[in-house]
Design a protein around this motif. Structure first.
Motif, mmCIF file in Angstrom:
data_model
loop_
_atom_site.group_PDB
_atom_site.id
_atom_site.type_symbol
_atom_site.label_atom_id
_atom_site.label_comp_id
_atom_site.label_asym_id
_atom_site.label_seq_id
_atom_site.Cartn_x
_atom_site.Cartn_y
_atom_site.Cartn_z
ATOM 1 N N ASP A 31 0.844 -1.341 0.136
ATOM 2 C CA ASP A 31 -0.002 -0.039 0.062
ATOM 3 C C ASP A 31 0.901 1.217 -0.129
ATOM 4 O OD1 ASP A 31 -2.400 -1.541 -0.095
ATOM 5 O OD2 ASP A 31 -2.906 -1.220 2.162
ATOM 6 N N ILE A 33 -0.355 4.982 0.351
ATOM 7 C CA ILE A 33 -1.694 5.722 0.672
ATOM 8 C C ILE A 33 -1.308 7.485 1.011
ATOM 9 C CG2 ILE A 33 -3.580 5.896 2.179
ATOM 10 C CD1 ILE A 33 -3.290 3.012 2.709
ATOM 11 N N ASN A 191 -1.026 4.796 -4.765
ATOM 12 C CA ASN A 191 -1.950 3.857 -5.232
ATOM 13 C C ASN A 191 -3.223 3.623 -4.408
ATOM 14 O OD1 ASN A 191 -1.431 1.994 -2.977
ATOM 15 N ND2 ASN A 191 -0.108 0.776 -4.115
ATOM 16 N N HIS A 192 -3.219 4.294 -3.329
ATOM 17 C CA HIS A 192 -4.611 4.784 -2.868
ATOM 18 C C HIS A 192 -4.719 6.095 -2.124
ATOM 19 C CE1 HIS A 192 -6.568 0.608 -2.626
ATOM 20 N NE2 HIS A 192 -5.262 0.179 -2.742
ATOM 21 N N TRP A 194 -6.629 8.630 0.957
ATOM 22 C CA TRP A 194 -7.807 8.480 1.889
ATOM 23 C C TRP A 194 -8.238 9.725 2.105
ATOM 24 C CZ3 TRP A 194 -5.013 5.260 6.249
ATOM 25 C CH2 TRP A 194 -4.799 4.158 6.083
ATOM 26 N N ASP A 203 -12.202 5.775 1.222
ATOM 27 C CA ASP A 203 -10.909 5.200 0.693
ATOM 28 C C ASP A 203 -11.169 4.982 -0.877
ATOM 29 O OD1 ASP A 203 -8.690 3.664 -0.159
ATOM 30 O OD2 ASP A 203 -9.409 1.800 0.697
ATOM 31 N N PHE A 204 -10.220 5.535 -1.635
ATOM 32 C CA PHE A 204 -10.370 5.582 -2.984
ATOM 33 C C PHE A 204 -9.022 4.855 -3.650
ATOM 34 C CE2 PHE A 204 -12.243 9.599 -1.385
ATOM 35 C CZ PHE A 204 -13.653 9.490 -2.441
ATOM 36 N N ASP A 205 -9.485 4.242 -4.596
ATOM 37 C CA ASP A 205 -8.377 3.518 -5.595
ATOM 38 C C ASP A 205 -7.398 4.398 -6.516
ATOM 39 O OD1 ASP A 205 -6.763 1.448 -6.421
ATOM 40 O OD2 ASP A 205 -8.040 0.859 -7.937
ATOM 41 N N GLY A 206 -6.208 4.510 -6.188
ATOM 42 C CA GLY A 206 -5.541 5.287 -7.478
ATOM 43 C C GLY A 206 -4.985 6.618 -6.746
ATOM 44 N N TYR A 211 -8.508 9.848 -7.479
ATOM 45 C CA TYR A 211 -9.504 10.709 -6.421
ATOM 46 C C TYR A 211 -10.361 11.760 -6.862
ATOM 47 C CZ TYR A 211 -10.287 13.813 -2.662
ATOM 48 O OH TYR A 211 -10.631 14.863 -2.010
ATOM 49 N N LYS A 252 -5.615 4.619 -12.676
ATOM 50 C CA LYS A 252 -6.576 3.759 -13.065
ATOM 51 C C LYS A 252 -7.963 3.796 -12.985
ATOM 52 C CE LYS A 252 -3.136 0.302 -11.818
ATOM 53 N NZ LYS A 252 -2.740 -0.914 -10.826
#
Length: 610
Positions: A31, A33, A191-192, A194, A203-206, A211, A252
């Motif tokens: 992770d 973040i 890659n994430h 917050w 929580d968001f991906d990317g 975001y 992504k």
């Protein structure tokens, strides 16, 4: 992926305000973040809780038994009595740490310009930050938590840190948690994402770009966020999608969804319309530096002199949006002082147009100290009650609210504002004074990403000449149309290739200090140079270098003439904007040619080891 650490039902309240309410989350191997949110919403509090530097009111933090955590606080935690070297590596002998390639890399990337034997207490804020970061990064922690690591770092330092963090672990190993307002940095390493808001964490991906899209979709579907915030997010997304391919290809998220969302969003600013307005307000001449040189005393007794600028020529055009980059100490702030007339050159001259009214946002924002007892809205209304933004008139109260001061916050005393709030207020104060040349010195300090987006939105509709000094490359690319670099050798260089070109120039020049001298204990062993080049190749390279430099000088002169023609064409009452557009196209072609020549120069200089 293995679990590293996590939180279960964390709650924290300060006085009558709840910061976090029943938050549960986890950090796994691999992770990376990024933590975003408004100032005061609890980003740093969350990180301190996860690092077990602070106890929650309720809930608990869990951590795998064999996991070690490294933590960089915003505050200065170094022992001022120690020398720099001892603060970083402790009592290790030089041959011990120098034999470790990871430590050498950290030293070269962060503290090559810091005196190894200086006392920590004698360092500047930026140097202390670099030393503290170096001390953390030479360790072997499984999890690294960084609270605003890019503060006080220049563009080059931020780029190095991003590369180091990308390569520090294998993709499925280690954990990173970073609180930062630097949006380029977030996109490079995370890659994430917050988002901390309203006592919860989403929580968001990317990275940051992903975001922005996800938040825009969330806001649209829920219809709970006021329309103006949605429009700001959409405008930010439009910039991300229309920006550099490297930025838009990496996140992504579904490109189709992004295109649909921004189909009706105009470009961030209408450059030609703003240029028309700027020319009518500024006339033909703005600010020119002609052959300017500046030398400053090295110490207080004036015994030695340091040449900061040598024969620098810079002509600002009406409506020009210029970004300045350079290493710390290269003279960026001093250049603003020259343009503003606060510092006189030791050679050359500074020309100022008759209608020019400048305003400077300083790094310290001390201008507000004398207004400590005034309310926020009183400070703005004392300057002006009605302001034009994007062709529309808004009241001082509406403008203040646009930059994050709620109705309640507008009646807060200046002395009670945070650093970020003071910076926002001073920028507003400058804008309502209606200058036609605005100079911003590190404007992103202490500001969260939402506030930065709001400020960029205001600047999009501001019809004047803008000069921005910043290490935040996202902001530079967002609000300026051209960039220049101070390379620490007294020169000012065009960057048609933007910040990426600047970093290439710096890499070609080697790890130099702002004064142009090598100074790194990590780089003392070995030297880059001519390698296996023959004497004939070296002679040819020297000839090529001279030829390329003559070509660059010639093209620079042509650009100066074109810029002057654009100024003359725009200063007329019946300005021919078709001709201006044609001249602008020619100017951009010359800027591209300059970029190609500079690439040739770098390749040739590399052969010579220069």
């Amino acid at each position: 992926m293995a679990h590293l650490l996590g939180a279960e039902n964390l709650s924290v309240a300060f006085v009558t305000r709840t910061i976090l309410d029943g938050v549960s989350l986890g950090l796994e191997d691999g992770d990376r973040i990024g933590v975003v949110g408004r100032n005061g919403d609890g980003k740093s509090t969350l990180m301190r809780l996860l690092a077990q530097r602070q106890k929650p009111d309720s809930g608990r933090v869990t951590q795998r038994r064999d996991v070690s955590v490294g933590y960089l606080d915003q505050t200065d935690v170094l022992d001022g009595a120690l020398e720099v070297g001892q603060a970083i590596v402790g009592d290790q002998a030089d041959h011990e740490w120098a034999s470790n390639p990871k430590i050498r890399d950290v030293m070269g990337g962060l503290v090559s310009e810091v005196d190894w034997h200086a006392k920590v207490s004698s360092l500047s804020g930026g140097q202390k930050r670099r030393v503290a970061l170096a001390k953390l990064l030479i360790g072997d922690d499984d999890v690294i938590m960084l609270d605003e690591p890019t503060n006080h770092l220049d563009v080059e330092g931020v780029a190095w840190l991003a590369q180091h963090l990308r390569q520090r672990w294998r993709p499925t190993e280690g954990g990173l948690l970073v609180v930062t307002h630097d949006r380029w940095f977030l996109d490079e390493i995370c890659n994430h994402t917050w988002e901390v808001h309203d006592a919860v964490v989403d929580d968001f991906d990317g990275g940051y770009a992903a975001y922005v899209l996800a938040r825009a979709e969330r806001d649209r579907m829920n219809s709970v966020i006021e329309s103006k915030r949605v429009q700001l997010v959409k405008k930010e997304l439009a910039w991300l999608r229309r920006g550099a391919p490297a930025r838009t290809a990496k996140p992504k998220f579904r490109i189709e969804a992004a295109n649909e969302l921004i189909a009706d969003v105009p470009e961030p600013r209408d450059s030609l319309a703003l240029s028309k307005m700027a020319m009518s307000r500024l006339g033909k001449d703005v600010l020119d530096l002609e052959g300017v040189s500046l030398s400053l005393p090295v110490d207080g007794d004036g015994a030695g002199q340091r040449t900061l600028f040598q024969d620098v020529t810079l002509r600002l055009a009406p409506g020009q949006r210029l970004g300045l980059v350079g290493v710390n100490g290269s003279g960026k702030t001093t250049l603003l002082h020259l343009l503003n007339g606060d510092v006189l050159p030791t050679g050359g001259k500074v020309k100022r147009g008759k209608t020019v009214q400048t305003a400077v946002l300083s790094q310290e924002v001390r201008e507000l100290d004398e207004l400590g007892n005034s309310r926020v809205i009183e400070v703005i209304e004392a300057e002006k009650r009605v302001f034009s933004v994007g062709g529309k008139e808004v009241s001082a109260s509406q403008l203040v609210e646009q930059l994050g001061f709620t109705n309640e916050k507008q009646w807060t005393r200046v002395s009670e504002l945070s650093g970020g709030e003071r910076r926002r207020l001073q920028l507003l104060r400058l804008l309502v004074g209606e200058p036609n040349v605005l100079m911003l010195d590190e404007p992103t300090n202490d500001l969260d990403t939402d506030t930065l987006s709001a400020i960029e939105d205001v600047l999009d509709g501001w019809p004047g000449t803008l000069v921005v000094v910043s290490h935040d490359r996202y902001l530079l690319e967002r609000v300026t149309d051209s960039q220049m670099a101070l390379l620490g050798d007294g020169r000012l260089r065009d960057l048609p290739g933007g910040v990426d070109q600047y970093l290439e120039l710096r890499r070609a020049a080697g790890p130099l200090t702002a004064t142009g001298s090598a100074a790194s204990p990590a780089n003392s062993g070995g030297s880059a140079g001519t390698g296996g080049s023959s004497e004939a190749e070296l002679r040819q390279a020297r000839k090529d270098l001279t030829r390329i430099e003559r070509q660059i000088t010639k093209v620079d002169a042509q650009k100066g003439k074109l810029q002057q023609q654009m100024n003359e064409a725009g200063s007329k009452a019946d300005a021919d904007f078709d001709r201006i557009a044609d001249l602008d196209a020619k100017l951009r072609a010359l800027q591209t040619e300059t970029g190609e020549l500079e690439e040739q120069w770098m390749e040739t200089a590399e052969i010579l080891g220069e």
